[in-house]
Design a protein around this motif. Structure first.
Motif, PDB file in Angstrom:
ATOM      1  N   LYS A  66      93.813  34.058  37.076  1.00  0.00           N
ATOM      2  CA  LYS A  66      93.035  35.247  36.719  1.00  0.00           C
ATOM      3  C   LYS A  66      91.680  34.910  36.117  1.00  0.00           C
ATOM      4  O   LYS A  66      90.936  35.791  35.721  1.00  0.00           O
ATOM      5  CB  LYS A  66      93.839  36.092  35.737  1.00  0.00           C
ATOM      6  N   GLY A  67      91.363  33.620  36.026  1.00  0.00           N
ATOM      7  CA  GLY A  67      90.099  33.195  35.425  1.00  0.00           C
ATOM      8  C   GLY A  67      88.866  33.873  36.014  1.00  0.00           C
ATOM      9  O   GLY A  67      88.016  34.364  35.257  1.00  0.00           O
ATOM     10  N   PRO A  68      88.712  33.922  37.346  1.00  0.00           N
ATOM     11  CA  PRO A  68      87.531  34.575  37.911  1.00  0.00           C
ATOM     12  C   PRO A  68      87.418  36.053  37.536  1.00  0.00           C
ATOM     13  O   PRO A  68      86.327  36.531  37.217  1.00  0.00           O
ATOM     14  CB  PRO A  68      87.729  34.398  39.424  1.00  0.00           C
ATOM     15  N   ALA A  69      88.528  36.760  37.553  1.00  0.00           N
ATOM     16  CA  ALA A  69      88.497  38.184  37.179  1.00  0.00           C
ATOM     17  C   ALA A  69      88.130  38.344  35.707  1.00  0.00           C
ATOM     18  O   ALA A  69      87.326  39.212  35.343  1.00  0.00           O
ATOM     19  CB  ALA A  69      89.845  38.841  37.471  1.00  0.00           C
ATOM     20  N   ILE A  70      88.682  37.502  34.862  1.00  0.00           N
ATOM     21  CA  ILE A  70      88.389  37.567  33.430  1.00  0.00           C
ATOM     22  C   ILE A  70      86.906  37.277  33.189  1.00  0.00           C
ATOM     23  O   ILE A  70      86.228  38.000  32.445  1.00  0.00           O
ATOM     24  CB  ILE A  70      89.292  36.581  32.655  1.00  0.00           C
ATOM     25  N   THR A  71      86.385  36.244  33.832  1.00  0.00           N
ATOM     26  CA  THR A  71      84.973  35.878  33.675  1.00  0.00           C
ATOM     27  C   THR A  71      84.066  37.018  34.124  1.00  0.00           C
ATOM     28  O   THR A  71      83.102  37.370  33.429  1.00  0.00           O
ATOM     29  CB  THR A  71      84.667  34.596  34.478  1.00  0.00           C
ATOM     30  N   ALA A  72      84.348  37.597  35.269  1.00  0.00           N
ATOM     31  CA  ALA A  72      83.530  38.701  35.782  1.00  0.00           C
ATOM     32  C   ALA A  72      83.646  39.935  34.897  1.00  0.00           C
ATOM     33  O   ALA A  72      82.646  40.627  34.647  1.00  0.00           O
ATOM     34  CB  ALA A  72      83.938  39.034  37.216  1.00  0.00           C
ATOM     35  N   ASP A  73      84.835  40.219  34.396  1.00  0.00           N
ATOM     36  CA  ASP A  73      85.013  41.384  33.518  1.00  0.00           C
ATOM     37  C   ASP A  73      84.246  41.228  32.216  1.00  0.00           C
ATOM     38  O   ASP A  73      83.617  42.174  31.733  1.00  0.00           O
ATOM     39  CB  ASP A  73      86.493  41.615  33.213  1.00  0.00           C
ATOM     40  N   VAL A  74      84.282  40.039  31.637  1.00  0.00           N
ATOM     41  CA  VAL A  74      83.533  39.784  30.397  1.00  0.00           C
ATOM     42  C   VAL A  74      82.039  39.950  30.658  1.00  0.00           C
ATOM     43  O   VAL A  74      81.322  40.573  29.868  1.00  0.00           O
ATOM     44  CB  VAL A  74      83.861  38.377  29.842  1.00  0.00           C
ATOM     45  N   THR A  75      81.559  39.431  31.774  1.00  0.00           N
ATOM     46  CA  THR A  75      80.142  39.550  32.117  1.00  0.00           C
ATOM     47  C   THR A  75      79.776  41.011  32.337  1.00  0.00           C
ATOM     48  O   THR A  75      78.728  41.472  31.861  1.00  0.00           O
ATOM     49  CB  THR A  75      79.827  38.700  33.365  1.00  0.00           C
ATOM     50  N   ARG A  76      80.615  41.749  33.019  1.00  0.00           N
ATOM     51  CA  ARG A  76      80.396  43.190  33.229  1.00  0.00           C
ATOM     52  C   ARG A  76      80.224  43.914  31.896  1.00  0.00           C
ATOM     53  O   ARG A  76      79.330  44.743  31.734  1.00  0.00           O
ATOM     54  CB  ARG A  76      81.583  43.779  33.987  1.00  0.00           C
ATOM     55  N   ILE A  81      80.059  40.951  42.209  1.00  0.00           N
ATOM     56  CA  ILE A  81      79.497  41.922  43.156  1.00  0.00           C
ATOM     57  C   ILE A  81      80.253  43.248  43.069  1.00  0.00           C
ATOM     58  O   ILE A  81      79.647  44.323  43.081  1.00  0.00           O
ATOM     59  CB  ILE A  81      79.512  41.352  44.598  1.00  0.00           C
ATOM     60  N   LYS A  82      81.565  43.192  42.942  1.00  0.00           N
ATOM     61  CA  LYS A  82      82.357  44.423  42.815  1.00  0.00           C
ATOM     62  C   LYS A  82      81.989  45.202  41.559  1.00  0.00           C
ATOM     63  O   LYS A  82      82.155  46.417  41.505  1.00  0.00           O
ATOM     64  CB  LYS A  82      83.854  44.095  42.817  1.00  0.00           C
ATOM     65  N   HIS A  83      81.484  44.496  40.544  1.00  0.00           N
ATOM     66  CA  HIS A  83      81.073  45.146  39.300  1.00  0.00           C
ATOM     67  C   HIS A  83      79.624  45.634  39.351  1.00  0.00           C
ATOM     68  O   HIS A  83      79.101  46.117  38.342  1.00  0.00           O
ATOM     69  CB  HIS A  83      81.245  44.198  38.116  1.00  0.00           C
ATOM     70  N   GLY A  84      78.961  45.495  40.492  1.00  0.00           N
ATOM     71  CA  GLY A  84      77.613  46.036  40.632  1.00  0.00           C
ATOM     72  C   GLY A  84      76.478  45.044  40.443  1.00  0.00           C
ATOM     73  O   GLY A  84      75.310  45.420  40.502  1.00  0.00           O
ATOM     74  N   LEU A 103      79.130  42.822  29.139  1.00  0.00           N
ATOM     75  CA  LEU A 103      77.872  42.486  28.475  1.00  0.00           C
ATOM     76  C   LEU A 103      76.704  43.306  29.010  1.00  0.00           C
ATOM     77  O   LEU A 103      75.687  43.460  28.330  1.00  0.00           O
ATOM     78  CB  LEU A 103      77.564  40.998  28.663  1.00  0.00           C
ATOM     79  N   TYR A 104      76.849  43.802  30.218  1.00  0.00           N
ATOM     80  CA  TYR A 104      75.790  44.556  30.888  1.00  0.00           C
ATOM     81  C   TYR A 104      76.327  45.914  31.338  1.00  0.00           C
ATOM     82  O   TYR A 104      76.620  46.110  32.520  1.00  0.00           O
ATOM     83  CB  TYR A 104      75.259  43.760  32.089  1.00  0.00           C
ATOM     84  N   PRO A 105      76.461  46.856  30.415  1.00  0.00           N
ATOM     85  CA  PRO A 105      77.007  48.166  30.800  1.00  0.00           C
ATOM     86  C   PRO A 105      76.092  48.943  31.743  1.00  0.00           C
ATOM     87  O   PRO A 105      76.552  49.817  32.471  1.00  0.00           O
ATOM     88  CB  PRO A 105      77.186  48.886  29.467  1.00  0.00           C
ATOM     89  N   ASN A 106      74.798  48.638  31.745  1.00  0.00           N
ATOM     90  CA  ASN A 106      73.829  49.339  32.598  1.00  0.00           C
ATOM     91  C   ASN A 106      72.904  48.338  33.276  1.00  0.00           C
ATOM     92  O   ASN A 106      72.706  47.235  32.768  1.00  0.00           O
ATOM     93  CB  ASN A 106      72.971  50.298  31.753  1.00  0.00           C
ATOM     94  N   VAL A 131      70.275  42.201  36.909  1.00  0.00           N
ATOM     95  CA  VAL A 131      70.713  41.017  36.175  1.00  0.00           C
ATOM     96  C   VAL A 131      70.834  39.841  37.148  1.00  0.00           C
ATOM     97  O   VAL A 131      71.515  39.944  38.164  1.00  0.00           O
ATOM     98  CB  VAL A 131      72.066  41.284  35.464  1.00  0.00           C
ATOM     99  N   TYR A 132      70.172  38.747  36.820  1.00  0.00           N
ATOM    100  CA  TYR A 132      70.149  37.557  37.678  1.00  0.00           C
ATOM    101  C   TYR A 132      71.110  36.524  37.091  1.00  0.00           C
ATOM    102  O   TYR A 132      70.914  36.051  35.970  1.00  0.00           O
ATOM    103  CB  TYR A 132      68.722  37.025  37.744  1.00  0.00           C
ATOM    104  N   ILE A 133      72.149  36.165  37.852  1.00  0.00           N
ATOM    105  CA  ILE A 133      73.238  35.322  37.368  1.00  0.00           C
ATOM    106  C   ILE A 133      73.331  34.031  38.179  1.00  0.00           C
ATOM    107  O   ILE A 133      73.220  34.051  39.406  1.00  0.00           O
ATOM    108  CB  ILE A 133      74.583  36.068  37.453  1.00  0.00           C
ATOM    109  N   LEU A 134      73.604  32.926  37.475  1.00  0.00           N
ATOM    110  CA  LEU A 134      73.937  31.663  38.131  1.00  0.00           C
ATOM    111  C   LEU A 134      75.415  31.396  37.892  1.00  0.00           C
ATOM    112  O   LEU A 134      75.860  31.323  36.746  1.00  0.00           O
ATOM    113  CB  LEU A 134      73.108  30.498  37.563  1.00  0.00           C
TER     114      LEU A 134
END
Length: 179
Positions: free
Chosen positions: A7-17, A44-47, A19-22, A27-30
């Motif tokens: 579940k690491g990728p989902a957790i990482t993406a959710d935490v990042t999401r 990408i699924k988080h926008g 941080l950026y509610p709008n 947002v440029y991510i590496l």
């Protein structure tokens, strides 16, 4: 690995999401140690739409390319040496699962600081097991994180233990804001 309860990728993406509610489209991510693009797919699924992949394996990047989620593909080791990327390029650097079997050396943390714009974020998820058993990280990784904070280069936002990160194994998530 996704079929193995990872579940690491989902957790990482959710935490990042979170941080950026709008304005995620700006947002440029590496995605460091991007592998086949599991984190990128979720971002990408988080926008998020501006996501680059960095990985030392061209084969992994070729698989990631097929998913159509990354803008740029950088085939390089993230080994603490300065990348051929201008400073303050990214709003966030994410690393998920890159701290296993010495894939990333501790010194790469200084390059994260160089690449992220002031006010941006560093998000990293791994298993705490790796930080205490892999020679490169044992007694060094978290000390370096703390040293970078004491130098005033970033500020800890959170450090959380996450149950069920990979099967029954817990994970740890670090979030730092670049000063």
């Amino acid at each position: 690995m996704s079929e193995d309860g990872y579940k690491g990728p989902a957790i990482t993406a959710d935490v990042t999401r979170d941080l950026y509610p709008n304005g995620r489209e700006n947002v440029y991510i590496l995605d460091v140690a991007a592998g086949t693009g599991m984190v990128g797919e979720r971002l990408i699924k988080h926008g998020f739409v501006k996501v680059d992949a960095l990985d030392p394996s061209q084969g992994m990047l070729d698989e990631a390319r097929e998913k159509g989620v990354y803008q740029k593909f950088i085939c390089a080791y993230f080994d603490g040496k300065e990348q051929n990327i201008p400073p303050d390029t990214y709003d966030a650097v994410v690393i998920c699962g890159g701290c296993t079997n010495m894939h990333l050396p501790c010194d790469c943390l200084r390059e994260v600081v160089r690449l992220v714009k002031p006010g941006g974020y560093f998000v990293m998820a791994t298993r705490p097991f790796h930080l205490t058993t892999v020679d490169e990280y044992k007694g060094r990784f978290e000390n370096l994180i703390d040293q970078i904070e004491s130098e005033g280069k970033w500020t800890k936002i959170r450090k959380d233990t996450v149950p069920g990160y990979h099967g029954e194994h817990e994970g740890i998530v670090f979030v730092y804001k670049i000063n």
